[in-house]
Design an enzyme around this catalytic site. Structure first.
Site, mmCIF file in Angstrom:
data_model
loop_
_atom_site.group_PDB
_atom_site.id
_atom_site.type_symbol
_atom_site.label_atom_id
_atom_site.label_comp_id
_atom_site.label_asym_id
_atom_site.label_seq_id
_atom_site.Cartn_x
_atom_site.Cartn_y
_atom_site.Cartn_z
ATOM 1 N N LEU A 36 0.739 -1.135 0.028
ATOM 2 C CA LEU A 36 0.136 0.010 -0.102
ATOM 3 C C LEU A 36 0.826 1.390 -0.135
ATOM 4 O O LEU A 36 0.493 2.288 -0.405
ATOM 5 C CB LEU A 36 -0.842 -0.061 1.169
ATOM 6 C CG LEU A 36 -2.213 -0.683 0.966
ATOM 7 C CD1 LEU A 36 -2.380 -1.949 0.440
ATOM 8 C CD2 LEU A 36 -2.968 -0.427 2.326
ATOM 9 N N TYR A 124 2.053 3.516 17.553
ATOM 10 C CA TYR A 124 1.050 2.836 16.780
ATOM 11 C C TYR A 124 -0.314 3.449 16.931
ATOM 12 O O TYR A 124 -1.168 3.784 16.254
ATOM 13 C CB TYR A 124 1.281 1.518 17.362
ATOM 14 C CG TYR A 124 -0.122 0.530 16.935
ATOM 15 C CD1 TYR A 124 -0.094 0.276 15.563
ATOM 16 C CD2 TYR A 124 -0.949 0.201 17.864
ATOM 17 C CE1 TYR A 124 -1.325 -0.597 15.306
ATOM 18 C CE2 TYR A 124 -2.201 -0.501 17.402
ATOM 19 C CZ TYR A 124 -2.155 -1.141 15.992
ATOM 20 O OH TYR A 124 -3.410 -1.838 15.765
#
Ligand SMILES: NC(=O)c1ccc[n+]([C@@H]2O[C@H](COP(=O)([O-])OP(=O)(O)OC[C@H]3O[C@@H](n4cnc5c(N)ncnc54)[C@H](OP(=O)(O)O)[C@@H]3O)[C@@H](O)[C@H]2O)c1
Length: 288
Positions: A36, A124
């Site tokens: 991606l 994250y």
């Protein structure tokens, strides 16, 4: 219905390939055939396929490594979902995207609802929050499903690790001060498929962010004990004792929220899809 699935070989993606297979034509991509981060190829793939639905199960999920690879984590988790939302809007399609309990700092002391203000503790969680914001800022019809403590039997997860440790160690130390909702990847995939069976206009009218997890919550220690209790091959267990530990006993690069359970009332009342108790799903997961 034409569905484009990203992250097809992850815990959730693998299950989505199964549960969505009866809904229509599914084109499934993983990092090996479409990274991606190669945004040009990504856009071209979407434009050529012209999906009705994009399901993004891909993510940079290495929580500790993200502290060292912030840029990469933000690109994959923060920016690419925004690009997916842009392409979704251009096609008048629907985007299903997933996020995490790690957008919260765990200080609330009660299950989080969708209107609680996020405050991630690490790279994250911050990158996933950036992804939520990028999707919400666009014009796409989207559903963001925030979930927690996802596990499967077919990919490395807390469940497979506990089973592995139990075969090697006499004594296991598991933290009892991290609490959240163990969520079976297959349940999340079933829920996603059930959403996609609904009238698209009904979904568009309810575009937004929802919490979707296994019902109820547990500490990692409770969860580990349940895994060992439900282990179908108990005779292989070497472990004799499982002891409570503190998160501070296992220093990690990324700080994790201590109490990050999610409240799914909004999801259940909006869509009427039941979310079984986490123990019941774990029992099922251990038998399949
Ligand atoms: N796992 C959890 O406990 C948990 C908790 C809360 C929320 N979530 C969210 O739930 C969703 C599904 O998680 P999961 O547990 O299924 O994660 P997973 O098993 O790590 O799957 C993610 C998939 O995305 C792929 N991927 C990573 N970078 C990519 C890229 N640049 N291009 C294409 N694919 C890429 C990964 O490939 P590689 O494996 O080769 O990197 C992996 O196959 C994610 O949005 C995650 O943030 C997960």
């Amino acid at each position: 219905m034409k569905i484009l699935l990203f992250g097809a070989m992850g815990q959730l993606g693998t299950e989505l390939q199964d549960t969505m297979s009866t809904l229509g034509k599914v084109a499934a991509y993983d990092i090996h055939n479409l990274n991606l981060e190669h945004t040009g190829v990504l856009k071209e793939t979407i434009r050529l396929y012209r999906p009705d639905v994009i399901v993004n199960a891909s993510a940079y999920t290495a929580v500790d490594q993200a502290e060292r690879e912030k840029e990469k984590a933000f690109h994959v988790n923060g920016e690419i979902p925004g690009l997916l939302a842009e392409e979704t809007a251009k096609l008048n399609a629907i985007l299903i995207h997933y996020s995490t309990d790690y957008v919260f700092d765990g200080s609330k002391g009660a299950p989080y609802v969708e209107t609680d203000v996020p405050h991630p503790l690490g790279a994250y969680g911050s990158s996933k929050l950036a992804g939520e914001e990028a999707v919400r800022a666009g014009k796409a019809d989207y559903l963001i499903l925030r979930t927690s403590w996802v596990y499967s039997r077919s990919r490395s997860s807390f469940v497979t690790k506990v089973l592995e440790w139990s075969r090697k160690q006499d004594v296991m130390n598991v933290v009892d001060d991290q609490v959240s909702n163990p969520t079976w990847a297959r349940r999340l995939a079933i829920v996603t498929a059930r959403l996609l069976e609904m009238d698209p206009d009904f979904l568009r009218e309810r575009r937004g962010l929802y919490h979707v997890v296994g019902n109820g919550y547990a500490s990692r220690l409770d969860w580990a004990r349940k895994i060992l209790e439900l282990d179908p091959n108990k005779n292989e267990q070497k472990v004799r004792e499982i002891l409570p530990a503190r998160t501070s006993d296992f220093p990690t690069p990324a700080q994790r929220p201590l109490f990050s359970a999610l409240d799914c009332s909004l999801f259940q009342s909006t869509f009427g899809i039941p979310l079984p108790r986490w123990e019941d799903d774990l029992q099922l997961a251990m038998t399949v």
